[in-house]
Design an enzyme around this catalytic site. Sequence first.
Site, short mmCIF file in Angstrom:
data_model
loop_
_atom_site.label_atom_id
_atom_site.label_comp_id
_atom_site.label_asym_id
_atom_site.label_seq_id
_atom_site.Cartn_x
_atom_site.Cartn_y
_atom_site.Cartn_z
N PRO A 1 62.26 -79.27 -9.16
CA PRO A 1 62.77 -80.32 -8.42
C PRO A 1 62.67 -81.71 -9.04
O PRO A 1 61.86 -82.19 -9.93
CB PRO A 1 61.87 -80.42 -7.21
CG PRO A 1 60.74 -79.54 -7.38
CD PRO A 1 61.07 -78.72 -8.55
N ASN A 2 63.81 -82.53 -8.86
CA ASN A 2 64.06 -83.71 -9.36
C ASN A 2 64.52 -84.03 -10.71
O ASN A 2 64.59 -84.99 -11.36
CB ASN A 2 62.75 -84.91 -9.03
CG ASN A 2 62.41 -84.74 -7.69
OD1 ASN A 2 63.48 -85.31 -6.94
ND2 ASN A 2 61.40 -84.82 -7.27
N HIS B 1 56.01 -79.46 -19.64
CA HIS B 1 56.21 -80.70 -18.66
C HIS B 1 56.46 -81.89 -19.70
O HIS B 1 55.80 -81.64 -20.96
CB HIS B 1 54.67 -81.12 -18.48
CG HIS B 1 54.19 -80.07 -17.29
ND1 HIS B 1 54.92 -79.96 -16.08
CD2 HIS B 1 53.39 -78.95 -17.42
CE1 HIS B 1 54.09 -78.88 -15.31
NE2 HIS B 1 53.57 -78.14 -16.02
N ARG C 1 47.97 -88.47 -15.80
CA ARG C 1 48.67 -89.25 -14.37
C ARG C 1 47.80 -88.96 -13.25
O ARG C 1 46.49 -89.05 -13.38
CB ARG C 1 49.82 -88.42 -14.17
CG ARG C 1 50.98 -88.66 -15.51
CD ARG C 1 52.41 -88.24 -15.32
NE ARG C 1 52.93 -88.98 -14.40
CZ ARG C 1 54.13 -88.23 -13.81
NH1 ARG C 1 54.53 -87.48 -14.02
NH2 ARG C 1 54.83 -89.25 -12.71
N ALA D 1 57.19 -80.57 -9.71
CA ALA D 1 56.17 -80.88 -8.56
C ALA D 1 55.49 -79.44 -8.06
O ALA D 1 54.42 -79.52 -7.44
CB ALA D 1 56.82 -81.79 -7.36
N ASP E 1 53.01 -66.77 -8.05
CA ASP E 1 53.27 -65.18 -7.97
C ASP E 1 54.41 -64.82 -8.64
O ASP E 1 54.30 -63.76 -9.28
CB ASP E 1 53.24 -64.60 -6.45
CG ASP E 1 51.85 -65.18 -5.73
OD1 ASP E 1 50.72 -65.34 -6.73
OD2 ASP E 1 51.75 -65.14 -4.52
N HIS F 1 51.95 -78.00 -8.72
CA HIS F 1 50.72 -78.44 -8.13
C HIS F 1 50.44 -77.53 -6.82
O HIS F 1 49.11 -77.58 -6.54
CB HIS F 1 50.26 -79.78 -7.86
CG HIS F 1 51.06 -80.56 -9.11
ND1 HIS F 1 50.56 -80.49 -10.66
CD2 HIS F 1 52.25 -81.25 -9.31
CE1 HIS F 1 51.17 -81.35 -11.18
NE2 HIS F 1 52.34 -81.66 -10.65
N ARG G 1 65.72 -91.28 -13.49
CA ARG G 1 64.34 -91.36 -12.72
C ARG G 1 63.22 -91.68 -13.67
O ARG G 1 62.90 -91.13 -14.52
CB ARG G 1 63.99 -89.92 -12.27
CG ARG G 1 62.67 -89.68 -11.44
CD ARG G 1 62.55 -88.40 -11.08
NE ARG G 1 61.05 -88.46 -10.42
CZ ARG G 1 60.29 -87.52 -10.76
NH1 ARG G 1 60.41 -86.32 -11.40
NH2 ARG G 1 59.07 -87.63 -10.13
N GLU H 1 55.11 -72.61 -19.86
CA GLU H 1 55.14 -73.90 -18.59
C GLU H 1 55.04 -75.06 -19.55
O GLU H 1 54.42 -75.18 -20.52
CB GLU H 1 53.78 -73.85 -17.80
CG GLU H 1 53.55 -75.04 -17.05
CD GLU H 1 52.37 -75.19 -16.40
OE1 GLU H 1 52.23 -75.98 -15.43
OE2 GLU H 1 51.49 -74.40 -16.39
N ARG I 1 47.90 -84.49 -9.72
CA ARG I 1 48.79 -83.70 -10.89
C ARG I 1 48.09 -82.90 -11.89
O ARG I 1 48.62 -82.26 -12.85
CB ARG I 1 49.69 -84.98 -11.49
CG ARG I 1 50.91 -85.41 -10.65
CD ARG I 1 51.63 -86.26 -11.57
NE ARG I 1 52.63 -87.33 -10.82
CZ ARG I 1 53.75 -87.05 -10.02
NH1 ARG I 1 54.17 -85.77 -10.18
NH2 ARG I 1 54.26 -87.78 -9.32
N ASN J 1 59.72 -75.48 -16.36
CA ASN J 1 59.15 -76.67 -16.02
C ASN J 1 59.34 -76.84 -14.33
O ASN J 1 60.11 -76.92 -13.72
CB ASN J 1 60.10 -78.24 -16.47
CG ASN J 1 59.40 -79.41 -16.08
OD1 ASN J 1 58.49 -79.49 -15.23
ND2 ASN J 1 59.65 -80.44 -16.76
N TYR K 1 59.89 -90.44 -18.11
CA TYR K 1 60.62 -89.02 -18.35
C TYR K 1 61.76 -89.34 -19.45
O TYR K 1 62.36 -88.30 -19.88
CB TYR K 1 61.35 -88.72 -17.37
CG TYR K 1 60.10 -88.34 -16.12
CD1 TYR K 1 59.45 -87.14 -16.30
CD2 TYR K 1 60.11 -89.25 -15.08
CE1 TYR K 1 58.37 -86.69 -15.28
CE2 TYR K 1 59.21 -88.62 -14.03
CZ TYR K 1 58.29 -87.63 -14.12
OH TYR K 1 57.53 -87.39 -13.18
#
Length: 154
Positions: free
Chosen positions: A18-19, A111, A118, A85, A95, A88, A26, A109, A122, A82, A31
């Site tokens: 998301p985002n 980021h 942060r 959100a 799963d 977390h 943003r 994974e 997070r 990535n 970022y």
Amino acid sequence: MGPSRLTGMTTVLVANGPNLNRLGTREPEKYGSTTLEELAAHAMQWGSELGLEVVVRQSNDEAELVGWMHEAVDHGWDVVLNPAAFTHYSYALRDACALVTAAGHALIEVHITNPHAREEFRHTSVISGVASGTIAGLGIDSYRLGLEAIAARV
């Protein structure tokens, strides 16, 4: 680490949560100014240089990301994820990621920022425990390094 039926190359799904469709606009101080489209072009170029076929996707929908992890298992794809959100708190995504690694595929994974530098909420990743590895805090280079880690396994 399944080869594509068409090219014989290993396919890697680069999935964004998301985002991340708002990259470039943003919070560019956190970022960066690279857009999602530019990130996708970089990822495909990096993958090509590493002998990988890269498919880049983004969704704000948890269920869609879960479905993509199932698709990765079904097609034998490795994954650079990535989770944004969802990192977390999404046990459903966790799963689904566990299915990827249980099937013997890499799941890295990534980021853009360092979550540990942060806000405290997070600091916890429910994904890290089932990931093959985690790369964070290196901007979009986190994706490049994730692809390099997969290429090293192939």
